[in-house]
Design a protein around this motif. Structure first.
Motif, mmCIF file in Angstrom:
data_model
loop_
_atom_site.group_PDB
_atom_site.id
_atom_site.type_symbol
_atom_site.label_atom_id
_atom_site.label_comp_id
_atom_site.label_asym_id
_atom_site.label_seq_id
_atom_site.Cartn_x
_atom_site.Cartn_y
_atom_site.Cartn_z
ATOM 1 N N SER A 29 18.681 -24.289 37.707
ATOM 2 C CA SER A 29 19.291 -24.076 36.392
ATOM 3 C C SER A 29 18.468 -24.678 35.252
ATOM 4 C CB SER A 29 20.708 -24.656 36.359
ATOM 5 O OG SER A 29 20.668 -26.078 36.340
ATOM 6 N N GLN A 30 17.467 -25.458 35.580
ATOM 7 C CA GLN A 30 16.623 -26.074 34.556
ATOM 8 C C GLN A 30 15.650 -25.046 33.984
ATOM 9 O OE1 GLN A 30 17.443 -29.291 33.852
ATOM 10 N NE2 GLN A 30 18.922 -29.071 35.522
ATOM 11 N N SER A 31 15.074 -25.338 32.841
ATOM 12 C CA SER A 31 14.006 -24.467 32.330
ATOM 13 C C SER A 31 12.852 -24.442 33.323
ATOM 14 C CB SER A 31 13.501 -24.974 30.982
ATOM 15 O OG SER A 31 14.535 -24.950 30.025
ATOM 16 N N TYR A 32 12.637 -25.579 33.983
ATOM 17 C CA TYR A 32 11.609 -25.678 35.017
ATOM 18 C C TYR A 32 11.880 -26.941 35.816
ATOM 19 C CZ TYR A 32 7.022 -25.724 37.258
ATOM 20 O OH TYR A 32 6.005 -25.704 38.174
ATOM 21 N N VAL A 35 22.944 -30.498 49.145
ATOM 22 C CA VAL A 35 21.831 -29.547 49.167
ATOM 23 C C VAL A 35 22.171 -28.281 48.387
ATOM 24 C CG1 VAL A 35 20.331 -28.146 50.645
ATOM 25 C CG2 VAL A 35 20.807 -30.533 51.251
ATOM 26 N N PRO A 36 23.345 -27.662 48.581
ATOM 27 C CA PRO A 36 23.661 -26.476 47.762
ATOM 28 C C PRO A 36 23.711 -26.801 46.257
ATOM 29 C CG PRO A 36 25.128 -26.568 49.660
ATOM 30 C CD PRO A 36 24.373 -27.869 49.619
ATOM 31 N N GLU A 37 24.258 -27.957 45.899
ATOM 32 C CA GLU A 37 24.280 -28.353 44.485
ATOM 33 C C GLU A 37 22.866 -28.563 43.966
ATOM 34 O OE1 GLU A 37 28.544 -30.770 44.375
ATOM 35 O OE2 GLU A 37 26.698 -31.852 44.882
ATOM 36 N N ARG A 69 3.926 -28.241 41.797
ATOM 37 C CA ARG A 69 4.227 -26.812 41.786
ATOM 38 C C ARG A 69 5.690 -26.613 41.446
ATOM 39 N NH1 ARG A 69 7.378 -26.369 45.977
ATOM 40 N NH2 ARG A 69 6.989 -27.482 47.931
ATOM 41 N N SER A 70 6.068 -25.368 41.291
ATOM 42 C CA SER A 70 7.446 -25.014 40.982
ATOM 43 C C SER A 70 8.361 -25.272 42.181
ATOM 44 C CB SER A 70 7.501 -23.538 40.593
ATOM 45 O OG SER A 70 8.800 -23.166 40.237
ATOM 46 N N PHE A 71 9.586 -25.734 41.885
ATOM 47 C CA PHE A 71 10.609 -25.941 42.902
ATOM 48 C C PHE A 71 10.916 -24.638 43.626
ATOM 49 C CE2 PHE A 71 15.148 -25.471 43.884
ATOM 50 C CZ PHE A 71 15.338 -26.522 44.769
ATOM 51 N N ARG A 72 11.113 -24.748 44.937
ATOM 52 C CA ARG A 72 11.553 -23.624 45.773
ATOM 53 C C ARG A 72 12.860 -24.024 46.446
ATOM 54 N NH1 ARG A 72 5.876 -23.995 48.806
ATOM 55 N NH2 ARG A 72 4.542 -23.226 47.144
ATOM 56 N N PRO A 73 13.757 -23.070 46.698
ATOM 57 C CA PRO A 73 14.993 -23.419 47.404
ATOM 58 C C PRO A 73 14.740 -24.129 48.735
ATOM 59 C CG PRO A 73 15.223 -21.256 46.426
ATOM 60 C CD PRO A 73 13.778 -21.668 46.233
ATOM 61 N N SER A 74 13.636 -23.842 49.383
ATOM 62 C CA SER A 74 13.316 -24.519 50.648
ATOM 63 C C SER A 74 13.009 -26.005 50.451
ATOM 64 C CB SER A 74 12.142 -23.828 51.345
ATOM 65 O OG SER A 74 10.993 -23.838 50.520
ATOM 66 N N ASP A 75 12.802 -26.434 49.198
ATOM 67 C CA ASP A 75 12.570 -27.849 48.869
ATOM 68 C C ASP A 75 13.870 -28.616 48.693
ATOM 69 O OD1 ASP A 75 9.743 -27.505 48.580
ATOM 70 O OD2 ASP A 75 10.024 -26.812 46.502
ATOM 71 N N ASN A 78 18.605 -38.131 44.628
ATOM 72 C CA ASN A 78 19.731 -38.994 44.985
ATOM 73 C C ASN A 78 19.311 -40.450 45.163
ATOM 74 O OD1 ASN A 78 21.461 -36.807 44.869
ATOM 75 N ND2 ASN A 78 21.438 -36.458 47.075
ATOM 76 N N SER A 79 18.086 -40.684 45.583
ATOM 77 C CA SER A 79 17.594 -42.063 45.710
ATOM 78 C C SER A 79 17.648 -42.772 44.366
ATOM 79 C CB SER A 79 16.159 -42.078 46.246
ATOM 80 O OG SER A 79 16.101 -41.582 47.556
ATOM 81 N N VAL A 80 17.228 -42.072 43.317
ATOM 82 C CA VAL A 80 17.248 -42.663 41.974
ATOM 83 C C VAL A 80 18.689 -42.839 41.500
ATOM 84 C CG1 VAL A 80 16.505 -42.393 39.571
ATOM 85 C CG2 VAL A 80 14.961 -41.735 41.435
ATOM 86 N N VAL A 81 19.517 -41.839 41.729
ATOM 87 C CA VAL A 81 20.927 -41.936 41.328
ATOM 88 C C VAL A 81 21.589 -43.127 42.015
ATOM 89 C CG1 VAL A 81 23.190 -40.801 41.423
ATOM 90 C CG2 VAL A 81 21.154 -39.487 40.767
ATOM 91 N N GLU A 82 21.372 -43.257 43.308
ATOM 92 C CA GLU A 82 22.012 -44.327 44.078
ATOM 93 C C GLU A 82 21.512 -45.721 43.692
ATOM 94 O OE1 GLU A 82 21.240 -42.882 48.021
ATOM 95 O OE2 GLU A 82 23.101 -41.711 48.055
ATOM 96 N N GLU A 83 20.253 -45.824 43.262
ATOM 97 C CA GLU A 83 19.739 -47.122 42.809
ATOM 98 C C GLU A 83 20.510 -47.596 41.583
ATOM 99 O OE1 GLU A 83 15.600 -46.216 42.370
ATOM 100 O OE2 GLU A 83 15.205 -46.481 44.516
ATOM 101 N N GLY A 84 20.929 -46.663 40.752
ATOM 102 C CA GLY A 84 21.814 -46.970 39.634
ATOM 103 C C GLY A 84 21.193 -47.721 38.476
#
Length: 163
Positions: free
Chosen positions: A47-50, A38-40, A6-12, A21-27
Motif C-alpha cells: 500500500s506504500q508508494s514504494y 504476514v497477510p497484513e 530492490r522492490s518488495f515482493r509478496p514472497s518477502d 516487527n523487530s523494530v515495533v517490538e523494541e518500542g
C-alpha cells in the motif's frame, strides 16, 4: 555479503514482517504498537508508494527495508516520508545507509522534492548519525513526543532533506 536494494515482493512478506516487527517490538523507534501478520505485511508494504528491501544476493534473506509514501496531501504532497528497519543481527553493517540512499533516489524518481522525518527519537543515536551523514538537516524538537515501550517519554527530532 553482497546486498541489493530492490522492490518488495509478496514472497518477502514473512521476512519483511520479521524485520518490521523487530523494530515495533523494541518500542523505541517506530510509533506503531501492533505487529504485522504476514497477510497484513503484504497489504501494508504494497500500500506504500514504494517499499524497498535490502536483500543478501547470495541467500535472498531480507536484511532491512524502507517504506516511502507522501508525508501529506495536496499542496504538500511533494514531501515524502520514510521509515527504515534493519534486522537486529545485521545492524552496523551499513544496510541502513544503502536503504537511505535508495530511498532518496526512489523518492526523486517518484516526483517527491523533499523527504521529511516526523519522529526520529532523540535517543536513537545510530539513526541520528546516519541521517546527518546522509545530508539530512534537523528541523526541530518536539519535547516528549514519543512514548517508549516502558512508558517513558522521549523527545523526537524532525528532519528533512531537499532532493
Amino acid at each position: 555479503m553482497s546486498i541489493e536494494v530492490r522492490s518488495f515482493r509478496p514472497s518477502d512478506a514473512e521476512q519483511a514482517a520479521f524485520v518490521w516487527n523487530s523494530v515495533v517490538e523494541e518500542g523505541d523507534a517506530f510509533p506503531q504498537e501492533e505487529t504485522l501478520t504476514v497477510p497484513e505485511a503484504v497489504e501494508f508494504f504494497q500500500s506504500q508508494s514504494y517499499t524497498g528491501v535490502a536483500a543478501d544476493t547470495d541467500t535472498g534473506e531480507v536484511l532491512g527495508l524502507y517504506i516511502l509514501h507522501p508525508n501529506n496531501v495536496g499542496r504538500c504532497g511533494h514531501i515524502a516520508n520514510c521509515s527504515y528497519a534493519v534486522r537486529p543481527d545485521v545492524r552496523g553493517r551499513h544496510v541502513g545507509s544503502l536503504l537511505v540512499a535508495d530511498s532518496k533516489e526512489t523518492a526523486r524518481e517518484k516526483g517527491f522534492r523533499i523527504i521529511q522525518f516526523n519522529a526520529v527519537v532523540a535517543t536513537n543515536a545510530p539513526a541520528l548519525a546516519l541521517y546527518r551523514k546522509m545530508g539530512f538537516s534537523q528541523l526541530g524538537t518536539v519535547p516528549g513526543g514519543f512514548r517508549t515501550k516502558d512508558g517513558r517519554y522521549e523527545d523526537i527530532i524532525l528532519h528533512y532533506i531537499v532532493l
